[in-house]
Design a protein around this motif. Structure first.
Motif, mmCIF file in Angstrom:
data_model
loop_
_atom_site.group_PDB
_atom_site.id
_atom_site.type_symbol
_atom_site.label_atom_id
_atom_site.label_comp_id
_atom_site.label_asym_id
_atom_site.label_seq_id
_atom_site.Cartn_x
_atom_site.Cartn_y
_atom_site.Cartn_z
ATOM 1 N N ALA A 1 83.264 81.002 25.989
ATOM 2 C CA ALA A 1 83.628 81.422 27.335
ATOM 3 C C ALA A 1 84.254 82.816 27.321
ATOM 4 O O ALA A 1 83.950 83.657 28.182
ATOM 5 C CB ALA A 1 84.598 80.417 27.962
ATOM 6 N N SER B 1 81.336 85.292 26.734
ATOM 7 C CA SER B 1 80.238 85.339 27.706
ATOM 8 C C SER B 1 80.690 85.564 29.137
ATOM 9 O O SER B 1 79.899 85.979 29.989
ATOM 10 C CB SER B 1 79.448 84.032 27.637
ATOM 11 N N GLY B 2 81.960 85.259 29.414
ATOM 12 C CA GLY B 2 82.427 85.330 30.796
ATOM 13 C C GLY B 2 82.109 84.082 31.596
ATOM 14 O O GLY B 2 82.474 83.981 32.770
ATOM 15 N N LEU B 3 81.430 83.113 30.993
ATOM 16 C CA LEU B 3 81.117 81.851 31.660
ATOM 17 C C LEU B 3 82.263 80.872 31.475
ATOM 18 O O LEU B 3 83.124 81.036 30.616
ATOM 19 C CB LEU B 3 79.834 81.254 31.080
ATOM 20 N N SER B 4 82.262 79.818 32.270
ATOM 21 C CA SER B 4 83.254 78.768 32.114
ATOM 22 C C SER B 4 82.985 77.991 30.836
ATOM 23 O O SER B 4 81.830 77.768 30.445
ATOM 24 C CB SER B 4 83.209 77.818 33.313
ATOM 25 N N GLU C 1 83.167 74.977 30.554
ATOM 26 C CA GLU C 1 82.470 73.741 30.929
ATOM 27 C C GLU C 1 80.969 73.838 30.702
ATOM 28 O O GLU C 1 80.301 72.822 30.530
ATOM 29 C CB GLU C 1 82.762 73.387 32.383
ATOM 30 N N TRP C 2 80.424 75.050 30.704
ATOM 31 C CA TRP C 2 79.005 75.209 30.437
ATOM 32 C C TRP C 2 78.642 74.788 29.009
ATOM 33 O O TRP C 2 77.500 74.399 28.736
ATOM 34 C CB TRP C 2 78.594 76.680 30.632
#
Length: 354
Positions: free
Chosen positions: A115, A118-121, A123-124
């Motif tokens: 996270a 990547s800047g994603l949560s 939870e992904w």
């Protein structure tokens, strides 16, 4: 009962220098010292390439065929899968296809690390972790907070596997690092991977007077050296040189908010260095909210935990070095190996009963 034949599959191995490698190396040494049959499936046995964004780590290239060949040749009773990388997935696939039980370890918070990059949560990324560990007969974790966290995500088959130290090496008695001895006091030390997930900015930006020292290597080293020229970046150290660096410090600062344990914390304590950290999982599990260890077992505080890291450092600098050393000495690889073998035995019993 005949001792089981154990294979250990790991994407982390020498020449990498990190807590996972040190934990596995110490465990394998103690297992073999007890007469256990152990086969290592590690990157040094494969063609490798640098991990994107982290050249110091080399990953096995397409290890599926060779990993399966090695495991077919060795014919283990059980496989312990230490990491969720290419070798780990290859070993998992072999176990599933051959009906051989496996245990796994949750060493690293990969969803949180991915996270950050990547800047994603996070939870992904958790479904991948749940799939990887779901069929594990025992997921080995270092702390009670990880027990609870994984159980909340449907991974309840956890077993405790703590950590130890080399008592001949990490002791308050011995030489101090010569290149640290004359630095302005107090000397604040951090040891570990120089990478974004370690939150080293919080250490480098402390307002405490004195000297800040970082021992370690990693993908962010050049950038951190550029941003913080007042910090002494000494590069990676191991063995006696690492112990000497610990002993030269007045306070060990652990700014990470994502580590599952923090082997460097107990190494520093065993060398007589009080610890300052944030009150988060990992440090809390080892040090306790009051700085007297999990369950308050230390007779006096050996660490200070505070959301204000400068305040934690200020308190830690007043703590007893002798008390820190006594507490750190309580962590042994003998006990940790007992826990590892208990998890292996439990997994084999579950398989037999199924």
């Amino acid at each position: 009962m005949t001792a089981p034949r154990i294979a250990i599959a790991s994407d982390a191995w020498f020449p990498q220098v990190n807590g996972v490698v040190r934990t596995l190396a110490a465990t394998v040494e103690h297992l073999r010292g007890r007469g256990a049959a152990v086969e290592m499936i590690t990157p040094d046995r494969f063609l490798t390439m640098p991990m994107p964004g982290y050249a110091q780590i080399r990953l096995a290239v397409a290890p599926r065929f060779n990993a399966r060949r090695m495991l077919d040749t060795y014919r283990p009773d059980i496989v312990h899968i230490a990491t969720e990388g290419p070798i780990g997935w290859a070993a998992r696939g072999w176990c599933r296809s051959r009906g051989v039980p496996y245990t796994s370890a949750f060493h690293t918070r990969f969803p949180e690390y991915l996270a950050l990059r990547s800047g994603l949560s996070a939870e992904w990324f958790w479904p991948v972790m749940q799939r990887f560990h779901g069929a594990s007969r025992a997921i080995m974790v270092a702390t009670p907070s990880l027990d609870l966290e994984l159980a909340a995500r449907g991974l309840a088959q956890t077993r405790r596997w703590s950590r130890g130290i080399d008592h001949a090496l990490f002791t308050p008695d011995g030489p101090v690092a010569a290149d640290m001895a004359d630095l302005p006091r107090p000397i604040l030390l951090n040891v570990g991977r120089v990478a974004p997930e370690k939150n080293l900015e919080a250490f480098c930006e402390l307002n405490t007077a004195g000297s800040k020292v970082v021992v370690g290597d990693g993908p962010a080293l050049a950038e951190m050296q550029r941003r913080y020229p007042h910090v002494h970046f000494l590069g990676p150290r191991s063995g006696a040189a690492l112990a000497a660096a610990y002993r030269a410090a007045d306070c060990f600062v652990f700014p990470s908010r994502t580590d599952t344990f923090g082997l460097v914390i107990i190494e520093a304590l065993a060398c007589g260095v009080p610890v300052a950290a944030y009150p988060v999982a990992g440090p809390l599990d080892i040090l306790g909210a009051d700085g007297r260890g999990e369950g308050g077992i230390a007779p006096e505080p050996i660490a200070a935990l505070d959301e204000d890291l400068d305040a934690a450092v200020a308190r830690a600098l007043g703590l007893s070095r002798a008390g820190a050393a006594a507490f750190g000495a309580g962590f042994t690889w003998e006990n940790a190996t007992d826990q590892f073998l208990a998890a292996i035995a439990s997994a084999l019993e579950l398989t037999k009963a199924a």
